[in-house]
Design a protein around this motif. Structure first.
Motif, PDB file in Angstrom:
ATOM      1  N   PRO A   1       0.813  -1.230   0.000  1.00 33.77           N
ATOM      2  CA  PRO A   1       0.000   0.000   0.000  1.00 33.77           C
ATOM      3  C   PRO A   1       0.844   1.278   0.000  1.00 33.77           C
ATOM      4  O   PRO A   1       0.459   2.278  -0.628  1.00 33.77           O
ATOM      5  N   ASP A   2       1.995   1.255   0.678  1.00 38.97           N
ATOM      6  CA  ASP A   2       2.827   2.457   0.734  1.00 38.97           C
ATOM      7  C   ASP A   2       3.420   2.802  -0.633  1.00 38.97           C
ATOM      8  O   ASP A   2       3.557   3.976  -0.982  1.00 38.97           O
ATOM      9  N   ARG A   3       3.756   1.764  -1.378  1.00 36.68           N
ATOM     10  CA  ARG A   3       4.321   2.010  -2.710  1.00 36.68           C
ATOM     11  C   ARG A   3       3.273   2.592  -3.641  1.00 36.68           C
ATOM     12  O   ARG A   3       3.550   3.541  -4.387  1.00 36.68           O
ATOM     13  N   VAL A   4       2.080   2.038  -3.603  1.00 39.00           N
ATOM     14  CA  VAL A   4       0.995   2.560  -4.446  1.00 39.00           C
ATOM     15  C   VAL A   4       0.694   4.010  -4.049  1.00 39.00           C
ATOM     16  O   VAL A   4       0.523   4.885  -4.906  1.00 39.00           O
ATOM     17  N   ALA A   5       0.679   4.269  -2.743  1.00 43.55           N
ATOM     18  CA  ALA A   5       0.383   5.619  -2.243  1.00 43.55           C
ATOM     19  C   ALA A   5       1.444   6.618  -2.699  1.00 43.55           C
ATOM     20  O   ALA A   5       1.114   7.708  -3.187  1.00 43.55           O
ATOM     21  N   ALA A   6       2.718   6.257  -2.560  1.00 42.61           N
ATOM     22  CA  ALA A   6       3.801   7.164  -2.982  1.00 42.61           C
ATOM     23  C   ALA A   6       3.670   7.473  -4.476  1.00 42.61           C
ATOM     24  O   ALA A   6       3.879   8.608  -4.913  1.00 42.61           O
ATOM     25  N   THR A   7       3.293   6.461  -5.252  1.00 40.92           N
ATOM     26  CA  THR A   7       3.191   6.628  -6.698  1.00 40.92           C
ATOM     27  C   THR A   7       2.025   7.542  -7.068  1.00 40.92           C
ATOM     28  O   THR A   7       2.182   8.469  -7.879  1.00 40.92           O
ATOM     29  N   LEU A   8       0.865   7.320  -6.464  1.00 35.05           N
ATOM     30  CA  LEU A   8      -0.300   8.149  -6.816  1.00 35.05           C
ATOM     31  C   LEU A   8      -0.104   9.595  -6.351  1.00 35.05           C
ATOM     32  O   LEU A   8      -0.469  10.533  -7.075  1.00 35.05           O
ATOM     33  N   VAL A   9       0.474   9.784  -5.167  1.00 32.57           N
ATOM     34  CA  VAL A   9       0.701  11.158  -4.683  1.00 32.57           C
ATOM     35  C   VAL A   9       1.721  11.868  -5.581  1.00 32.57           C
ATOM     36  O   VAL A   9       1.537  13.039  -5.944  1.00 32.57           O
ATOM     37  N   THR A  10       2.772  11.172  -5.997  1.00 31.07           N
ATOM     38  CA  THR A  10       3.766  11.784  -6.885  1.00 31.07           C
ATOM     39  C   THR A  10       3.134  12.111  -8.241  1.00 31.07           C
ATOM     40  O   THR A  10       3.353  13.191  -8.811  1.00 31.07           O
ATOM     41  N   MET A  11       2.335  11.175  -8.744  1.00 30.30           N
ATOM     42  CA  MET A  11       1.666  11.378 -10.035  1.00 30.30           C
ATOM     43  C   MET A  11       0.744  12.603  -9.985  1.00 30.30           C
ATOM     44  O   MET A  11       0.776  13.452 -10.883  1.00 30.30           O
ATOM     45  N   LEU A  12      -0.060  12.707  -8.909  1.00 30.15           N
ATOM     46  CA  LEU A  12      -0.977  13.849  -8.825  1.00 30.15           C
ATOM     47  C   LEU A  12      -0.220  15.157  -8.603  1.00 30.15           C
ATOM     48  O   LEU A  12      -0.651  16.205  -9.085  1.00 30.15           O
ATOM     49  N   THR A  13       0.909  15.094  -7.896  1.00 31.80           N
ATOM     50  CA  THR A  13       1.758  16.288  -7.774  1.00 31.80           C
ATOM     51  C   THR A  13       2.201  16.739  -9.163  1.00 31.80           C
ATOM     52  O   THR A  13       2.161  17.932  -9.486  1.00 31.80           O
ATOM     53  N   GLY A  14       2.591  15.773  -9.992  1.00 36.80           N
ATOM     54  CA  GLY A  14       2.991  16.096 -11.367  1.00 36.80           C
ATOM     55  C   GLY A  14       1.843  16.661 -12.175  1.00 36.80           C
ATOM     56  O   GLY A  14       2.002  17.638 -12.904  1.00 36.80           O
ATOM     57  N   VAL A  15       0.672  16.060 -12.036  1.00 39.72           N
ATOM     58  CA  VAL A  15      -0.511  16.528 -12.773  1.00 39.72           C
ATOM     59  C   VAL A  15      -0.831  17.971 -12.396  1.00 39.72           C
ATOM     60  O   VAL A  15      -1.018  18.835 -13.265  1.00 39.72           O
ATOM     61  N   LEU A  16      -0.878  18.250 -11.094  1.00 40.59           N
ATOM     62  CA  LEU A  16      -1.275  19.598 -10.646  1.00 40.59           C
ATOM     63  C   LEU A  16      -0.212  20.632 -11.003  1.00 40.59           C
ATOM     64  O   LEU A  16      -0.533  21.767 -11.384  1.00 40.59           O
ATOM     65  N   PHE A  17       1.069  20.243 -10.897  1.00 43.64           N
ATOM     66  CA  PHE A  17       2.147  21.162 -11.285  1.00 43.64           C
ATOM     67  C   PHE A  17       2.058  21.434 -12.786  1.00 43.64           C
ATOM     68  O   PHE A  17       2.179  22.576 -13.226  1.00 43.64           O
ATOM     69  N   ARG A  18       1.801  20.366 -13.530  1.00 42.39           N
ATOM     70  CA  ARG A  18       1.776  20.525 -14.977  1.00 42.39           C
ATOM     71  C   ARG A  18       0.624  21.409 -15.430  1.00 42.39           C
ATOM     72  O   ARG A  18       0.815  22.324 -16.221  1.00 42.39           O
ATOM     73  N   TRP A  19      -0.580  21.148 -14.929  1.00 48.56           N
ATOM     74  CA  TRP A  19      -1.658  21.999 -15.444  1.00 48.56           C
ATOM     75  C   TRP A  19      -1.621  23.415 -14.908  1.00 48.56           C
ATOM     76  O   TRP A  19      -2.174  24.339 -15.507  1.00 48.56           O
ATOM     77  N   SER A  20      -0.945  23.634 -13.793  1.00 48.42           N
ATOM     78  CA  SER A  20      -0.778  25.021 -13.299  1.00 48.42           C
ATOM     79  C   SER A  20       0.215  25.812 -14.139  1.00 48.42           C
ATOM     80  O   SER A  20       0.269  27.036 -14.045  1.00 48.42           O
ATOM     81  N   THR A  21       1.032  25.125 -14.930  1.00 44.62           N
ATOM     82  CA  THR A  21       2.144  25.790 -15.626  1.00 44.62           C
ATOM     83  C   THR A  21       2.106  25.501 -17.121  1.00 44.62           C
ATOM     84  O   THR A  21       3.122  25.583 -17.803  1.00 44.62           O
ATOM     85  N   HIS A  22       0.942  25.173 -17.638  1.00 46.76           N
ATOM     86  CA  HIS A  22       0.837  24.602 -18.973  1.00 46.76           C
ATOM     87  C   HIS A  22      -0.314  25.255 -19.727  1.00 46.76           C
ATOM     88  O   HIS A  22      -1.333  25.578 -19.161  1.00 46.76           O
ATOM     89  N   ASP A  23      -0.136  25.431 -21.053  1.00 45.01           N
ATOM     90  CA  ASP A  23      -1.179  26.052 -21.867  1.00 45.01           C
ATOM     91  C   ASP A  23      -2.308  25.101 -22.252  1.00 45.01           C
ATOM     92  O   ASP A  23      -3.410  25.536 -22.540  1.00 45.01           O
ATOM     93  N   THR A  24      -2.002  23.816 -22.365  1.00 45.94           N
ATOM     94  CA  THR A  24      -2.979  22.864 -22.913  1.00 45.94           C
ATOM     95  C   THR A  24      -3.316  21.797 -21.876  1.00 45.94           C
ATOM     96  O   THR A  24      -2.631  21.662 -20.867  1.00 45.94           O
ATOM     97  N   GLU A  25      -4.381  21.042 -22.139  1.00 51.48           N
ATOM     98  CA  GLU A  25      -4.766  20.005 -21.188  1.00 51.48           C
ATOM     99  C   GLU A  25      -5.053  18.666 -21.869  1.00 51.48           C
ATOM    100  O   GLU A  25      -5.596  17.752 -21.255  1.00 51.48           O
TER     101      GLU A  25
END
Lengths: 200, 200
Positions: A155-179
């Motif tokens: 469970p910890d590995r899955v959690a680390a992966t999803l939290v990192t992925m969503l961090t990337g998603v939110l960083f990307r759409w905050s700094t990106h022209d397209t979706e």
């Protein structure tokens, strides 16, 4: 990261933090001033100065309060439908129809997080914040395994992966022209969860 | 995002951009001044002022030059071993032993990317940068499918996912006190690639 953790502020500290939250959402961090926070505050702005030494102290206390609220809300109920809960967590970050106020707040959180590159107090906060989100996701995964709806996994590995992925998603759409990439990522997260977690 | 795209600067523009790169790596964006760039420049600092109107114009030209160099390097050779190439791309972002100079540069790129929240010119750059990286990863995936070493899949979806994931990884470690989560993420990216891409 809730929509409005300040709906019913109790006492002066919470009122000041609610004003900070509203001022952050309106002005972002760079243009945030104690005076702008005072404008959002229903009592005398001098109370803000009496309680806080400066902008970063206020912002960090505001972040910390929001995280505590999130943590309290997430841990006060049983996880009766782990798959729905996990999907809701992922969808929260991938929501293309995110309401404008939440969208502005997420961008501000990303802006504040970038301050952690040079400021250890922000790094401490976001390290703790990641841990809280990871613990929450790991709880959901553990419940799913216990209830037999998820396969055995770490469970910890899955959690680390999803939290990192969503961090990337939110960083990307905050700094990106397209979706357009967002739909690609949604499908592939589903593929990953099918491969790791979901029983057929 | 190469280690030193300015090893052999050709002409005044490249020399100025090389000085900008070195100054950024040393000072970060917030403390970067035209005078600090002048200090890194081997000719008269007044040449910097003659070519550029301000700090952002310089930084954006520097980013653009680095991206062009990366793109040229990535597209000038055949992909003879797609799996090794894909793993090298992923490992680049997950490298716990990243040399300090590269680490500082990545943190600075993250700091510059966060400027895109409020500045459309930075948003344009990082949108283009993501597209270049995605095209590169999609080329690798497509080569792997053509050579029969990867399974049939949508190369653009895999590329969007890996680029978003690595964006999250780099943002997280630039703003985070600990790195224990990095190994978890490494294992789960492998799980995802096994499920999607790799033939047994």
């Amino acid at each position: 990261m809730t929509d409005d953790p300040f709906a019913n502020p109790a006492g002066t500290r919470e009122e000041i933090l609610a004003a900070t939250y509203r001022a952050l959402r309106t002005h972002g961090y760079a243009d945030l001033t104690i005076s702008a926070i005072g404008d959002e505050f229903e009592k005398s702005p001098s109370l803000v100065y009496r309680h806080y030494d400066g902008k970063d102290e206020l912002v960090l206390d505001c972040l910390s309060f929001m995280l505590e609220r999130f943590e309290a809300r997430m841990t006060d109920d049983d996880i009766s439908d782990p798959r729905r809960r996990l999907e809701a967590f992922v969808e929260w970050g991938l929501d293309e129809e995110m309401p404008p106020a939440r969208r502005r707040m997420v961008s501000t959180l990303i802006e504040l997080r970038s301050r952690a590159i040079h400021d250890g107090e922000y790094a401490d906060h976001f390290t703790k914040s990641d841990e809280v989100f990871e613990a929450h996701v790991a709880d959901i995964v553990r419940s799913g395994i216990d209830q037999g709806v998820f396969r055995e996994c770490d469970p910890d590995r899955v959690a680390a992966t999803l939290v990192t992925m969503l961090t990337g998603v939110l960083f990307r759409w905050s700094t990106h022209d397209t979706e357009a990439w967002l739909e690609d990522v949604r499908i592939e997260i589903e593929t990953y969860l099918e491969a790791t977690l979901y029983r057929d």
